[in-house]
Motif scaffolding. Structure first.
Motif, PDB file in Angstrom:
ATOM      1  N   PHE A  23      18.471 -23.496  27.310  1.00 54.03           N
ATOM      2  CA  PHE A  23      17.041 -23.617  27.067  1.00 54.03           C
ATOM      3  C   PHE A  23      16.240 -23.105  28.267  1.00 54.03           C
ATOM      4  O   PHE A  23      16.342 -23.670  29.363  1.00 54.03           O
ATOM      5  N   LYS A  24      15.467 -22.045  28.053  1.00 51.61           N
ATOM      6  CA  LYS A  24      14.561 -21.538  29.084  1.00 51.61           C
ATOM      7  C   LYS A  24      13.266 -22.334  28.960  1.00 51.61           C
ATOM      8  O   LYS A  24      12.483 -22.151  28.030  1.00 51.61           O
ATOM      9  N   CYS A  25      13.025 -23.218  29.931  1.00 50.70           N
ATOM     10  CA  CYS A  25      12.012 -24.272  29.788  1.00 50.70           C
ATOM     11  C   CYS A  25      10.622 -23.835  30.235  1.00 50.70           C
ATOM     12  O   CYS A  25      10.131 -24.235  31.307  1.00 50.70           O
ATOM     13  N   GLU A  26       9.980 -23.045  29.392  1.00 49.46           N
ATOM     14  CA  GLU A  26       8.617 -22.605  29.685  1.00 49.46           C
ATOM     15  C   GLU A  26       7.590 -23.720  29.480  1.00 49.46           C
ATOM     16  O   GLU A  26       6.415 -23.534  29.792  1.00 49.46           O
ATOM     17  N   LYS A  62       3.383 -22.796  34.525  1.00 46.50           N
ATOM     18  CA  LYS A  62       1.969 -23.004  34.805  1.00 46.50           C
ATOM     19  C   LYS A  62       1.221 -23.081  33.480  1.00 46.50           C
ATOM     20  O   LYS A  62       1.517 -22.336  32.553  1.00 46.50           O
ATOM     21  N   ILE A  63       0.257 -23.958  33.381  1.00 47.22           N
ATOM     22  CA  ILE A  63      -0.513 -24.302  32.179  1.00 47.22           C
ATOM     23  C   ILE A  63       0.376 -24.827  31.050  1.00 47.22           C
ATOM     24  O   ILE A  63      -0.054 -25.038  29.928  1.00 47.22           O
ATOM     25  N   GLY A  64       1.652 -25.066  31.323  1.00 44.00           N
ATOM     26  CA  GLY A  64       2.529 -25.695  30.338  1.00 44.00           C
ATOM     27  C   GLY A  64       3.041 -24.783  29.253  1.00 44.00           C
ATOM     28  O   GLY A  64       3.511 -25.256  28.219  1.00 44.00           O
ATOM     29  N   ALA A  65       2.994 -23.457  29.461  1.00 45.48           N
ATOM     30  CA  ALA A  65       3.460 -22.545  28.422  1.00 45.48           C
ATOM     31  C   ALA A  65       3.726 -21.153  28.981  1.00 45.48           C
ATOM     32  O   ALA A  65       3.140 -20.759  29.994  1.00 45.48           O
ATOM     33  N   PHE A  66       4.579 -20.396  28.281  1.00 42.81           N
ATOM     34  CA  PHE A  66       4.931 -19.029  28.681  1.00 42.81           C
ATOM     35  C   PHE A  66       3.715 -18.119  28.792  1.00 42.81           C
ATOM     36  O   PHE A  66       3.760 -17.091  29.467  1.00 42.81           O
ATOM     37  N   LYS A  67       2.628 -18.484  28.134  1.00 44.33           N
ATOM     38  CA  LYS A  67       1.435 -17.627  28.109  1.00 44.33           C
ATOM     39  C   LYS A  67       0.910 -17.315  29.514  1.00 44.33           C
ATOM     40  O   LYS A  67       0.196 -16.324  29.707  1.00 44.33           O
ATOM     41  N   ALA A  68       1.238 -18.136  30.499  1.00 45.27           N
ATOM     42  CA  ALA A  68       0.805 -17.867  31.875  1.00 45.27           C
ATOM     43  C   ALA A  68       1.310 -16.519  32.359  1.00 45.27           C
ATOM     44  O   ALA A  68       0.662 -15.853  33.175  1.00 45.27           O
ATOM     45  N   ILE A  76      12.370 -34.274  27.894  1.00 48.65           N
ATOM     46  CA  ILE A  76      11.259 -33.396  28.249  1.00 48.65           C
ATOM     47  C   ILE A  76      10.286 -33.312  27.068  1.00 48.65           C
ATOM     48  O   ILE A  76      10.685 -33.481  25.912  1.00 48.65           O
ATOM     49  N   VAL A  77       9.024 -33.053  27.372  1.00 46.19           N
ATOM     50  CA  VAL A  77       7.983 -32.976  26.350  1.00 46.19           C
ATOM     51  C   VAL A  77       7.821 -31.528  25.903  1.00 46.19           C
ATOM     52  O   VAL A  77       7.644 -30.629  26.724  1.00 46.19           O
ATOM     53  N   VAL A  78       7.890 -31.306  24.600  1.00 43.26           N
ATOM     54  CA  VAL A  78       7.638 -29.986  24.024  1.00 43.26           C
ATOM     55  C   VAL A  78       6.645 -30.142  22.871  1.00 43.26           C
ATOM     56  O   VAL A  78       6.531 -31.205  22.277  1.00 43.26           O
ATOM     57  N   GLU A  79       5.932 -29.070  22.562  1.00 42.77           N
ATOM     58  CA  GLU A  79       5.003 -29.089  21.444  1.00 42.77           C
ATOM     59  C   GLU A  79       5.727 -28.618  20.185  1.00 42.77           C
ATOM     60  O   GLU A  79       6.825 -28.041  20.266  1.00 42.77           O
ATOM     61  N   PRO A  80       5.161 -28.858  18.999  1.00 46.82           N
ATOM     62  CA  PRO A  80       5.865 -28.475  17.766  1.00 46.82           C
ATOM     63  C   PRO A  80       6.301 -27.014  17.721  1.00 46.82           C
ATOM     64  O   PRO A  80       7.430 -26.711  17.323  1.00 46.82           O
ATOM     65  N   SER A  81       5.435 -26.095  18.139  1.00 47.75           N
ATOM     66  CA  SER A  81       5.786 -24.662  18.109  1.00 47.75           C
ATOM     67  C   SER A  81       7.046 -24.384  18.926  1.00 47.75           C
ATOM     68  O   SER A  81       7.855 -23.526  18.577  1.00 47.75           O
ATOM     69  N   LYS A  98      28.854 -19.874  19.452  1.00 45.67           N
ATOM     70  CA  LYS A  98      28.240 -18.819  20.254  1.00 45.67           C
ATOM     71  C   LYS A  98      27.433 -19.380  21.428  1.00 45.67           C
ATOM     72  O   LYS A  98      27.111 -20.562  21.475  1.00 45.67           O
ATOM     73  N   ARG A  99      27.157 -18.484  22.369  1.00 42.30           N
ATOM     74  CA  ARG A  99      26.285 -18.806  23.496  1.00 42.30           C
ATOM     75  C   ARG A  99      24.869 -18.360  23.120  1.00 42.30           C
ATOM     76  O   ARG A  99      24.628 -17.162  22.945  1.00 42.30           O
ATOM     77  N   VAL A 100      23.975 -19.326  22.995  1.00 39.68           N
ATOM     78  CA  VAL A 100      22.657 -19.071  22.416  1.00 39.68           C
ATOM     79  C   VAL A 100      21.553 -19.444  23.406  1.00 39.68           C
ATOM     80  O   VAL A 100      21.480 -20.586  23.864  1.00 39.68           O
ATOM     81  N   GLY A 101      20.707 -18.485  23.729  1.00 39.68           N
ATOM     82  CA  GLY A 101      19.545 -18.759  24.564  1.00 39.68           C
ATOM     83  C   GLY A 101      18.337 -19.071  23.693  1.00 39.68           C
ATOM     84  O   GLY A 101      18.110 -18.415  22.676  1.00 39.68           O
ATOM     85  N   ILE A 102      17.587 -20.094  24.090  1.00 34.21           N
ATOM     86  CA  ILE A 102      16.379 -20.482  23.364  1.00 34.21           C
ATOM     87  C   ILE A 102      15.212 -20.497  24.343  1.00 34.21           C
ATOM     88  O   ILE A 102      15.299 -21.105  25.408  1.00 34.21           O
ATOM     89  N   ILE A 103      14.132 -19.812  23.977  1.00 31.05           N
ATOM     90  CA  ILE A 103      12.915 -19.892  24.778  1.00 31.05           C
ATOM     91  C   ILE A 103      12.123 -21.114  24.315  1.00 31.05           C
ATOM     92  O   ILE A 103      11.627 -21.144  23.183  1.00 31.05           O
ATOM     93  N   LEU A 104      12.052 -22.142  25.158  1.00 38.87           N
ATOM     94  CA  LEU A 104      11.187 -23.291  24.882  1.00 38.87           C
ATOM     95  C   LEU A 104       9.787 -22.892  25.342  1.00 38.87           C
ATOM     96  O   LEU A 104       9.500 -22.843  26.525  1.00 38.87           O
ATOM     97  N   SER A 105       8.913 -22.620  24.383  1.00 44.93           N
ATOM     98  CA  SER A 105       7.685 -21.887  24.678  1.00 44.93           C
ATOM     99  C   SER A 105       6.603 -22.685  25.379  1.00 44.93           C
ATOM    100  O   SER A 105       5.807 -22.121  26.137  1.00 44.93           O
ATOM    101  N   GLY A 106       6.522 -24.003  25.131  1.00 42.97           N
ATOM    102  CA  GLY A 106       5.446 -24.746  25.778  1.00 42.97           C
ATOM    103  C   GLY A 106       5.488 -26.238  25.508  1.00 42.97           C
ATOM    104  O   GLY A 106       6.184 -26.709  24.610  1.00 42.97           O
ATOM    105  N   GLY A 107       4.708 -26.964  26.301  1.00 45.40           N
ATOM    106  CA  GLY A 107       4.688 -28.429  26.186  1.00 45.40           C
ATOM    107  C   GLY A 107       3.307 -29.030  26.114  1.00 45.40           C
ATOM    108  O   GLY A 107       3.127 -30.205  26.431  1.00 45.40           O
ATOM    109  N   ASN A 108       2.318 -28.233  25.677  1.00 39.02           N
ATOM    110  CA  ASN A 108       0.943 -28.739  25.620  1.00 39.02           C
ATOM    111  C   ASN A 108       0.687 -29.430  24.291  1.00 39.02           C
ATOM    112  O   ASN A 108       0.063 -28.881  23.388  1.00 39.02           O
ATOM    113  N   VAL A 109       1.193 -30.631  24.183  1.00 41.48           N
ATOM    114  CA  VAL A 109       1.121 -31.381  22.936  1.00 41.48           C
ATOM    115  C   VAL A 109       0.130 -32.531  23.073  1.00 41.48           C
ATOM    116  O   VAL A 109      -0.025 -33.114  24.145  1.00 41.48           O
ATOM    117  N   ASP A 110      -0.554 -32.799  21.977  1.00 43.20           N
ATOM    118  CA  ASP A 110      -1.372 -34.008  21.893  1.00 43.20           C
ATOM    119  C   ASP A 110      -0.408 -35.163  21.689  1.00 43.20           C
ATOM    120  O   ASP A 110       0.187 -35.317  20.618  1.00 43.20           O
TER     121      ASP A 110
END
Length: 317
Positions: free
Chosen positions: A41-44, A48-54, A272-277, A295-307
């Motif tokens: 899990f790549k923990c974006e 910064k700002i809690g998501a890969f969008k930074a 860890i806290v993640v958002e639905p997306s 298999k060896r599987v990489g997952i991009i955890l995209s963000g954690g800005n959840v209500d």
């Protein structure tokens, strides 16, 4: 600018490195056992700002000329890109003008205001977002930085997968969520250049399955926008779709119930806290175990800005 090449992504990474976190790659033996494969899990959500969008926002703002940057930057976004642009603008000492649907999560609006972004609220439709943004740009002279349909943004997003490949060698598969396709197209390009033997999959909410339908039809299909994964409710762009169509093997769709179950699993097993997306790719792996077995599987955890209140309600319903 043309489709980012290997050198473009390397330059973007060097450009943004002083302004972002190199996020950790985490594993969970318990989740591996349930999934039947090895997950990295790549923990974006720790970005910064809690998501890969930074990443993409910082690269796009830094890539502007000084004269363009001085007039400010503008965008429309439901949240994470909005915060990322506001942060990048504040770092560079320029104004940011952010168009947000009135239904955007309050936690994301607070994030934008925290970086001195000026918010212009609109109705939650693409037409309203685009018309409001056009009006803002006309009045301010700011430069638009699109949330995903921008090659500088795509090059920035590609750096997350690049880092993952540097830490987790010989991945068989990498999976990213897909909304507008900025992260997915960047991930696909990074895979092509830095780990060409790895297959690229996408994960998407069934209630907003425009990428799945677009891959079937060969043209960009409109999004239905009916899912709890509020960060993935946008249609693909004319810059992201050709990359995805060429380089992504398959788009897997998952229900909201499957998304909530995956989100709960990450919260409970990884603490860890993640958002639905963010939980959509894991939901896809759990739904399609035979595809990824052993298999060896990489997952991009995209963000954690959840209500948090909304998330807890979802997980207890």
């Amino acid at each position: 600018m043309s489709i980012p090449n290997q050198q473009t992504i390397q330059q973007a990474h060097a450009r943004i490195t002083p302004y972002i976190h190199r996020t950790p790659v985490m594993t969970s033996a318990g989740i591996d056992e349930q999934a039947g494969c090895q997950l990295y899990f790549k923990c974006e959500n720790f970005q910064k700002i809690g998501a890969f969008k930074a990443r993409g926002a910082m690269n796009a703002v830094l890539s502007l000329s000084e004269s363009a940057r001085a007039k400010g930057v503008a965008t429309h976004s439901s949240g994470n890109h909005a915060q990322a642009i506001a942060r990048a603008a504040k770092i560079m000492g320029v104004k940011s003008y952010i168009v947000m649907p009135r239904t955007a999560p309050e936690v994301k609006k607070r994030g934008v205001r925290g970086f001195d972004g000026e918010i212009f609220e609109c109705e939650p439709t693409l037409a309203a977002r685009e018309s409001t943004l056009a009006d803002v740009i006309r009045k301010t002279g700011a430069t638009e930085i699109h949330p995903f349909n921008n090659y500088d943004v795509i090059a920035g997003q590609a750096t997350a997968a690049k880092e993952l490949f540097e830490e987790a060698k010989d991945l068989d598969v990498i999976i990213a969520p897909v909304g507008g396709g900025g992260l997915l197209s960047g991930t696909a390009l990074a895979t092509k250049y830095f780990s060409p033997a790895t297959q690229v999959f996408a994960a998407e909410p069934a209630g907003a399955d425009d990428a799945f339908r677009s891959m079937q039809s060969g043209k960009i299909e409109p999004s239905q926008s009916d899912s709890i994964a509020d960060g993935l409710l946008t249609s693909l762009g004319d810059k992201t779709f050709p990359i995805i169509r060429e380089l992504v093997k398959e788009v897997i769709t998952v229900t909201d119930a499957e998304i909530v179950a995956a989100m709960r699993l990450i919260w409970e097993r990884m603490k860890i806290v993640v958002e639905p997306s963010c939980a959509v790719p894991l939901a896809a792996v759990l739904k399609s175990k035979e595809k990824f077995k052993g298999k060896r599987v990489g997952i991009i955890l995209s963000g954690g800005n959840v209500d948090l209140g909304r998330a807890l309600k979802l997980m207890t319903e």
